[in-house]
Design a protein around this motif. Structure first.
Motif, short mmCIF file in Angstrom:
data_model
loop_
_atom_site.label_atom_id
_atom_site.label_comp_id
_atom_site.label_asym_id
_atom_site.label_seq_id
_atom_site.Cartn_x
_atom_site.Cartn_y
_atom_site.Cartn_z
N GLY A 190 10.30 -14.77 30.10
CA GLY A 190 10.87 -14.66 28.76
C GLY A 190 10.06 -15.39 27.71
N SER A 191 8.77 -15.61 27.97
CA SER A 191 7.97 -16.41 27.05
C SER A 191 6.68 -15.71 26.65
CB SER A 191 7.64 -17.76 27.67
OG SER A 191 6.89 -17.58 28.86
N GLY A 192 6.72 -14.43 26.47
CA GLY A 192 5.51 -13.71 26.09
C GLY A 192 5.33 -13.65 24.59
N ALA A 193 4.24 -13.07 24.18
CA ALA A 193 3.94 -12.92 22.75
C ALA A 193 4.87 -11.89 22.13
CB ALA A 193 2.49 -12.50 22.58
N ASN A 194 4.83 -11.82 20.83
CA ASN A 194 5.63 -10.89 20.07
C ASN A 194 5.32 -9.45 20.51
OD1 ASN A 194 6.32 -9.03 17.95
ND2 ASN A 194 6.48 -10.76 16.56
N ASP A 205 1.05 -19.94 35.06
CA ASP A 205 0.84 -21.27 34.49
C ASP A 205 0.27 -21.24 33.08
OD1 ASP A 205 1.65 -22.27 36.96
OD2 ASP A 205 -0.40 -22.33 37.72
N HIS A 206 -0.12 -20.08 32.61
CA HIS A 206 -0.82 -20.02 31.32
C HIS A 206 -0.13 -19.11 30.32
CE1 HIS A 206 -3.98 -22.21 33.31
NE2 HIS A 206 -4.01 -21.30 34.25
N CYS A 207 1.19 -19.06 30.36
CA CYS A 207 1.93 -18.20 29.43
C CYS A 207 1.75 -18.64 27.99
CB CYS A 207 3.41 -18.16 29.80
SG CYS A 207 3.73 -17.22 31.30
N ALA A 247 -0.61 -17.50 22.71
CA ALA A 247 -1.44 -17.95 21.60
C ALA A 247 -2.64 -17.02 21.38
CB ALA A 247 -1.91 -19.38 21.85
N VAL A 248 -3.26 -16.57 22.47
CA VAL A 248 -4.41 -15.66 22.35
C VAL A 248 -3.98 -14.34 21.73
CG1 VAL A 248 -6.09 -14.28 23.66
CG2 VAL A 248 -5.74 -16.70 24.21
#
Length: 111
Positions: free
Chosen positions: A51-55, A92-94, A99-100
Protein backbone atom coordinates in the motif's frame (compact mmCIF):
# COMPACT_ATOMS: atom_id res chain seq x y z
CA UNK A 1 -3.91 -10.22 31.57
CA UNK A 2 -1.31 -7.60 32.44
CA UNK A 3 1.13 -9.17 29.98
CA UNK A 4 -1.47 -8.97 27.24
CA UNK A 5 -2.14 -5.28 27.95
CA UNK A 6 1.56 -4.45 27.95
CA UNK A 7 2.10 -6.41 24.73
CA UNK A 8 -0.91 -4.81 23.08
CA UNK A 9 0.23 -1.31 24.08
CA UNK A 10 3.72 -1.89 22.72
CA UNK A 11 2.28 -3.42 19.56
CA UNK A 12 0.00 -0.43 18.92
CA UNK A 13 2.84 2.01 19.57
CA UNK A 14 5.07 0.16 17.11
CA UNK A 15 2.38 0.18 14.44
CA UNK A 16 1.89 3.93 14.75
CA UNK A 17 5.49 4.89 14.14
CA UNK A 18 6.24 6.48 10.80
CA UNK A 19 9.37 6.52 8.74
CA UNK A 20 10.21 10.17 8.12
CA UNK A 21 13.51 9.53 6.40
CA UNK A 22 14.09 11.20 3.08
CA UNK A 23 15.28 9.26 0.07
CA UNK A 24 18.53 10.26 -1.61
CA UNK A 25 18.04 10.32 -5.38
CA UNK A 26 21.41 11.84 -6.22
CA UNK A 27 22.71 8.52 -7.62
CA UNK A 28 19.55 7.64 -9.57
CA UNK A 29 19.22 8.80 -13.17
CA UNK A 30 15.50 9.44 -13.47
CA UNK A 31 15.91 10.17 -17.18
CA UNK A 32 17.12 6.63 -17.91
CA UNK A 33 14.14 4.72 -19.38
CA UNK A 34 15.46 1.36 -18.08
CA UNK A 35 15.63 2.60 -14.48
CA UNK A 36 12.29 4.37 -14.75
CA UNK A 37 10.69 1.15 -16.01
CA UNK A 38 12.33 -0.85 -13.22
CA UNK A 39 11.04 1.47 -10.51
CA UNK A 40 7.59 1.89 -12.06
CA UNK A 41 7.00 -1.87 -11.81
CA UNK A 42 8.61 -2.00 -8.35
CA UNK A 43 6.32 0.79 -7.20
CA UNK A 44 3.27 -1.04 -8.58
CA UNK A 45 4.26 -4.11 -6.58
CA UNK A 46 4.78 -1.98 -3.46
CA UNK A 47 1.32 -0.50 -3.93
CA UNK A 48 -0.27 -3.92 -4.34
CA UNK A 49 1.40 -5.66 -1.42
CA UNK A 50 2.30 -2.84 0.98
CA UNK A 51 0.00 0.00 0.00
CA UNK A 52 2.96 2.34 -0.38
CA UNK A 53 3.47 2.83 -4.09
CA UNK A 54 3.71 5.99 -6.12
CA UNK A 55 0.71 7.94 -7.33
CA UNK A 56 -1.30 5.91 -9.86
CA UNK A 57 -1.56 8.90 -12.20
CA UNK A 58 2.23 9.27 -12.26
CA UNK A 59 2.68 5.57 -12.98
CA UNK A 60 0.09 5.64 -15.75
CA UNK A 61 1.59 8.78 -17.29
CA UNK A 62 5.09 7.29 -17.33
CA UNK A 63 3.82 4.05 -18.86
CA UNK A 64 2.13 6.09 -21.59
CA UNK A 65 5.22 8.23 -22.11
CA UNK A 66 7.49 5.20 -22.55
CA UNK A 67 5.05 2.75 -24.12
CA UNK A 68 7.18 2.38 -27.26
CA UNK A 69 10.57 2.46 -25.50
CA UNK A 70 12.35 -0.91 -25.49
CA UNK A 71 14.68 0.06 -22.62
CA UNK A 72 11.70 1.00 -20.43
CA UNK A 73 10.05 -2.32 -21.23
CA UNK A 74 13.21 -4.24 -20.28
CA UNK A 75 13.49 -2.42 -16.95
CA UNK A 76 9.79 -2.95 -16.28
CA UNK A 77 10.06 -6.67 -17.07
CA UNK A 78 12.85 -7.24 -14.52
CA UNK A 79 10.36 -7.12 -11.65
CA UNK A 80 7.62 -9.13 -13.37
CA UNK A 81 8.73 -12.36 -11.70
CA UNK A 82 8.88 -11.00 -8.16
CA UNK A 83 5.18 -11.02 -7.46
CA UNK A 84 3.36 -14.18 -6.54
CA UNK A 85 -0.24 -15.13 -6.05
CA UNK A 86 -0.65 -13.60 -2.63
CA UNK A 87 2.76 -12.46 -1.42
CA UNK A 88 6.06 -10.98 -2.40
CA UNK A 89 9.38 -10.72 -0.63
CA UNK A 90 12.24 -8.22 -0.50
CA UNK A 91 10.24 -5.02 -0.76
CA UNK A 92 12.92 -3.02 1.02
CA UNK A 93 13.03 -0.12 -1.42
CA UNK A 94 9.42 1.01 -1.75
CA UNK A 95 10.25 4.54 -0.60
CA UNK A 96 13.01 4.77 -3.20
CA UNK A 97 10.73 3.43 -5.95
CA UNK A 98 8.03 5.94 -5.03
CA UNK A 99 10.52 8.82 -5.02
CA UNK A 100 12.01 7.80 -8.38
CA UNK A 101 8.60 7.53 -10.04
CA UNK A 102 7.48 10.86 -8.62
CA UNK A 103 10.69 12.60 -9.70
CA UNK A 104 10.64 11.01 -13.17
CA UNK A 105 7.06 12.07 -13.74
CA UNK A 106 7.90 15.65 -12.73
CA UNK A 107 11.01 15.59 -14.91
CA UNK A 108 8.92 14.51 -17.89
CA UNK A 109 6.48 17.35 -17.09
CA UNK A 110 3.73 14.82 -16.50
CA UNK A 111 1.22 15.64 -13.82
Amino acid sequence: MKKFIVFFTVFIAACNTTNNTTVDLSNVDTTNPYLVGFYVKYSEICAQFRGSGANNLSIHALKQQYQQNARFKKGYAVNNGTEGFDAVTNLDHCDLAKAVVNKASKYQKIS
